[in-house]
Design a protein around this motif. Structure first.
Motif, mmCIF file in Angstrom:
data_model
loop_
_atom_site.group_PDB
_atom_site.id
_atom_site.type_symbol
_atom_site.label_atom_id
_atom_site.label_comp_id
_atom_site.label_asym_id
_atom_site.label_seq_id
_atom_site.Cartn_x
_atom_site.Cartn_y
_atom_site.Cartn_z
ATOM 1 N N ARG A 82 0.579 -0.955 -0.019
ATOM 2 C CA ARG A 82 -0.284 0.126 0.045
ATOM 3 C C ARG A 82 0.972 1.340 -0.331
ATOM 4 O O ARG A 82 1.735 1.373 0.826
ATOM 5 C CB ARG A 82 -0.972 0.064 1.483
ATOM 6 C CG ARG A 82 -1.809 -1.012 1.285
ATOM 7 C CD ARG A 82 -3.126 -0.720 2.771
ATOM 8 N NE ARG A 82 -4.172 -2.060 2.373
ATOM 9 C CZ ARG A 82 -4.906 -1.675 2.750
ATOM 10 N NH1 ARG A 82 -5.348 -0.863 3.251
ATOM 11 N NH2 ARG A 82 -6.184 -2.591 2.731
ATOM 12 N N SER A 83 0.602 1.939 -0.998
ATOM 13 C CA SER A 83 1.057 3.530 -1.517
ATOM 14 C C SER A 83 -0.107 4.541 -0.355
ATOM 15 O O SER A 83 -0.836 4.417 -1.115
ATOM 16 C CB SER A 83 1.713 3.900 -2.438
ATOM 17 O OG SER A 83 1.636 4.880 -2.449
ATOM 18 N N ILE A 84 0.874 4.496 0.819
ATOM 19 C CA ILE A 84 -0.274 6.256 1.062
ATOM 20 C C ILE A 84 -0.096 7.990 1.140
ATOM 21 O O ILE A 84 1.377 7.047 1.895
ATOM 22 C CB ILE A 84 -0.785 5.265 2.716
ATOM 23 C CG1 ILE A 84 -0.898 4.471 2.765
ATOM 24 C CG2 ILE A 84 -1.429 6.606 3.984
ATOM 25 C CD1 ILE A 84 -0.964 3.761 3.858
ATOM 26 N N ASP A 85 -0.499 8.110 0.674
ATOM 27 C CA ASP A 85 -0.725 10.038 0.818
ATOM 28 C C ASP A 85 -0.754 10.471 1.335
ATOM 29 O O ASP A 85 -2.233 10.262 1.620
ATOM 30 C CB ASP A 85 -1.025 10.330 -1.055
ATOM 31 C CG ASP A 85 -0.167 11.851 -1.217
ATOM 32 O OD1 ASP A 85 0.035 12.891 -0.020
ATOM 33 O OD2 ASP A 85 -0.683 12.153 -1.921
ATOM 34 N N LEU A 86 0.151 10.279 2.908
ATOM 35 C CA LEU A 86 -1.020 11.465 4.069
ATOM 36 C C LEU A 86 -1.449 13.200 3.416
ATOM 37 O O LEU A 86 -2.164 13.639 4.693
ATOM 38 C CB LEU A 86 0.448 10.835 5.508
ATOM 39 C CG LEU A 86 0.858 9.883 5.573
ATOM 40 C CD1 LEU A 86 1.673 9.931 6.231
ATOM 41 C CD2 LEU A 86 -0.630 8.893 6.429
ATOM 42 N N GLN A 87 -0.683 13.610 2.905
ATOM 43 C CA GLN A 87 -0.726 14.825 2.561
ATOM 44 C C GLN A 87 -2.371 14.946 2.009
ATOM 45 O O GLN A 87 -3.386 16.064 2.027
ATOM 46 C CB GLN A 87 0.431 15.974 1.681
ATOM 47 C CG GLN A 87 1.947 15.110 2.147
ATOM 48 C CD GLN A 87 2.070 15.841 3.321
ATOM 49 O OE1 GLN A 87 0.647 17.102 4.283
ATOM 50 N NE2 GLN A 87 2.691 15.196 4.075
#
Length: 381
Positions: A82-87
């Motif tokens: 999983r690649s999670i963009d926190l912004q």
């Protein structure tokens, strides 16, 4: 008649099509998930986004994401990343045989959006999960001898614009300094090169420790005051990097509580050997000992630390909060301004029994542009 005249004037002043350069500038600032939709808008946008120049431009502006990999093989999501963009609070799910060839027990390292998947019992793969492209590196052997273990690392040389994989062959467990040999593979050349006996091999490694064209790790020995080692992918040389002034010999008794990483595009050291607080150092001028700065001293916030807890500092967000992985199972955000910590609840993440977390920058860097001469394969979607 008047209506016709007005209509003609309006038509005459209709804005023309935006120049391609402006469109590329706009597109290069969009998140990956949005760009997937942009690929379908028209042929011009498709070819612009597929251009190597765009991939490089977008990578330079892309925010750092969090890459999550479950540790245990029998977990339902063991074949997923999983690649999670926190912004932007968005997720991308990468699945085996759709985004990359195989996962299983493999170690995953990230560099410029490309992933290197390595395991002692499987071939080494370099892939871009966004594009579903991958190459398979030939099996490497050293003198036909069976090593105790092999360790693989992946990096990029800004000087030569080349991606490389180094593999260490460890033959004796109790002599980590002089009993390792290594081979290196330059993506695009098609073969391994022997670099012989190495002064030290990769141990005690943080997943996110690649900066300034070099991979960094910690090696604590009784006969050397230095403990930050690195391998430069450009010069293909090993060297020592000076440590922070307060992280000398006493810290060798707590080697399991000191970690090297990358924060704000700079080398960092996280030291949580003290039960009452932990320190985060950042090297602002790479290679200069005097440039180490103790950026954060984090006290024992209520409910945050337990005896023997293991922390990995992953990234600093734009709002100044620090993202950390605790005991390979819980993500937490620490706010230096408010002195508080909170558990980060992301859908489907903290239900995993254990996982690795590292900084990652999804990109449109295509292997066909960086791996010329390799047998490139593309997974069917």
């Amino acid at each position: 008649m008047m209506n016709q005249i007005i209509w003609k004037k309006k038509k005459q002043y209709t804005p023309e099509k935006l120049p391609t350069q402006i469109i590329v500038e706009i597109l290069s600032r969009l998140p990956i998930k949005t760009l997937f939709h942009c690929l379908l808008v028209c042929k011009d946008w498709f070819f612009s986004i597929s251009d190597p120049y765009f991939a490089k431009l977008h990578l330079s502006r892309s925010p750092i994401s969090l890459l999550i990999k479950p540790i245990y093989r029998n977990h339902p999501e063991s074949t997923q990343l999983r690649s999670i963009d926190l912004q932007c609070e968005t997720q991308l799910k990468f699945s085996s045989k759709i985004n990359f060839p195989i996962l299983e027990h493999q170690t995953v390292t990230s560099c410029n959006g490309l992933l290197c998947l390595s395991c002692i019992s499987n071939p080494i793969y370099v892939c871009n999960p966004i594009l579903g492209e991958y190459i398979t590196l030939p099996i490497s052997t050293y003198d036909g001898k069976q090593p105790h273990r092999t360790i693989t690392a992946f990096g990029f040389s800004p000087l030569t614009n080349q991606y490389k994989v180094i593999q260490f062959f460890v033959y004796r467990v109790f002599d980590p300094i002089n009993q390792a040999k290594a081979m290196i593979y330059t993506i695009g050349e098609g073969s391994w090169r022997d670099i012989g006996i190495v002064p030290y091999y990769l141990i005690n490694r943080s997943v996110n420790s690649f900066v300034n064209g070099a991979l960094h790790w910690l090696t604590f020995t009784q006969n050397s005051p230095d403990f930050i080692r690195c391998f430069d992918f450009g010069s293909e040389q090993f060297r020592v990097v000076p440590e922070p002034p307060e992280c000398g010999l006493p810290r060798k008794n707590f080697m399991g509580f000191v970690r090297v990483g990358v924060l704000r595009d700079s080398l960092s050291i996280s030291d949580f050997s003290n039960p009452f607080h932990w320190d985060i150092w950042i090297m602002k001028d790479y290679g200069i000992k005097e440039s180490w700065s103790k950026e954060f001293v984090i006290g024992n916030v209520t409910g945050m630390r337990g005896y023997g807890d293991y922390y990995e500092t992953i990234m600093i967000l734009k709002n100044g909060e620090i993202l950390m992985l605790v005991n390979k199972g819980v993500l937490v955000l620490y706010s230096p301004k408010e002195g508080r910590v909170e558990k980060l609840n992301i859908d489907g993440i903290n239900i995993n029994p254990a996982f690795y977390g590292t900084a990652h920058m999804p990109s449109f860097v295509s292997l066909k542009d960086v791996a010329k001469g390799e047998s490139l394969k593309k997974l069917s979607r």
